[in-house]
Enzyme design. Sequence first.
Site, short mmCIF file in Angstrom:
data_model
loop_
_atom_site.label_atom_id
_atom_site.label_comp_id
_atom_site.label_asym_id
_atom_site.label_seq_id
_atom_site.Cartn_x
_atom_site.Cartn_y
_atom_site.Cartn_z
N SER A 17 34.40 37.93 41.53
CA SER A 17 34.97 39.09 42.48
C SER A 17 34.65 39.12 43.93
CB SER A 17 34.47 40.44 41.88
OG SER A 17 34.84 41.45 42.81
N PHE A 18 35.61 39.25 44.73
CA PHE A 18 35.43 39.42 46.36
C PHE A 18 35.14 40.75 46.80
CE2 PHE A 18 36.70 35.31 45.93
CZ PHE A 18 37.75 34.80 46.54
N SER A 19 35.24 41.87 45.86
CA SER A 19 34.90 43.14 46.18
C SER A 19 33.65 43.39 47.00
CB SER A 19 35.07 44.09 45.09
OG SER A 19 36.48 44.10 44.56
N LYS A 67 39.00 49.38 32.47
CA LYS A 67 39.71 50.39 32.95
C LYS A 67 40.46 51.39 32.25
CE LYS A 67 41.19 46.83 36.71
NZ LYS A 67 42.55 46.31 37.29
N GLY A 126 50.83 40.31 29.34
CA GLY A 126 49.58 40.87 29.15
C GLY A 126 49.95 42.53 29.01
N GLY A 129 44.60 47.05 31.07
CA GLY A 129 45.00 48.03 32.15
C GLY A 129 45.63 47.70 33.35
N GLY A 230 47.10 37.57 44.20
CA GLY A 230 46.79 38.93 44.19
C GLY A 230 45.63 39.38 45.32
#
Length: 247
Positions: A17-19, A67, A126, A129, A230
């Site tokens: 993750s880059f968050s 999610k 897919g 969520g 994304g």
Amino acid sequence: MVMTRKFGLIGEKLSHSFSKGYFDAKFLKLSLSNYVYSNYEFSDLSRVNNLLNDPEVVGLNVTNPYKTQIIPYLSELSNEAKEINAVNCIKIANGKSIGFNTDCYGFSQSIKPFLEPIHNKALIIGTGGSSKAVAYALQKIGVDVFYLSRTQQANPKVITYDSLNANVINACKLIVNCTPIGLFPDLNESPQIPYEFITPEHLCYDLIYNPPETQFLLKCKAQGALIVNGLSMLHQQAEKAWEIWQE
């Protein structure tokens, strides 16, 4: 003494993750020295109430596979989160944990510059969520949505891998990968679809941003399709979450 304000990301495996880096940079730029963003890895959600009840926690992001699973732990949901039945943003205030979905906003904003009238049917790979948020965003602008799943379902909009053929690919000029297939470190993996039927008329979008070009995108690109990852969606949904946390 200034109180620490905690934010973070809830997920199962978060090394990709880059968050955290994104919000760490934002806090530094805004000189918010008492704001802290952390990764919270859970093998299941049995202990998540401890986090939700921490008086210093004011905002959380949620990523797959939680999610939808996170919903029973929350006090209430926004209207969009209810409709989508998935949460990727939580605001904690006045003893309440409120679930939001900013994925739909992020996806809508990021794909908008690339959509043409020909992209009036979408195949979403897919059914988790993230796919719910993508479907919600597309349906809002009049795109007819179909899902690709490994299991047969009663929903006529769900197509199995076994029944996926040239006719389906030709009809759906927008294809969106909402699975983690191809996510770092599994760089050689890709959804098992018949890429030979992809054309230059196709717009192929992968919610994955690490790596920037997944095998799914590379295979679609080789067929002449326009590809989008994304990363812009990540930025857009993160900024929307930040806006919610500051309200």
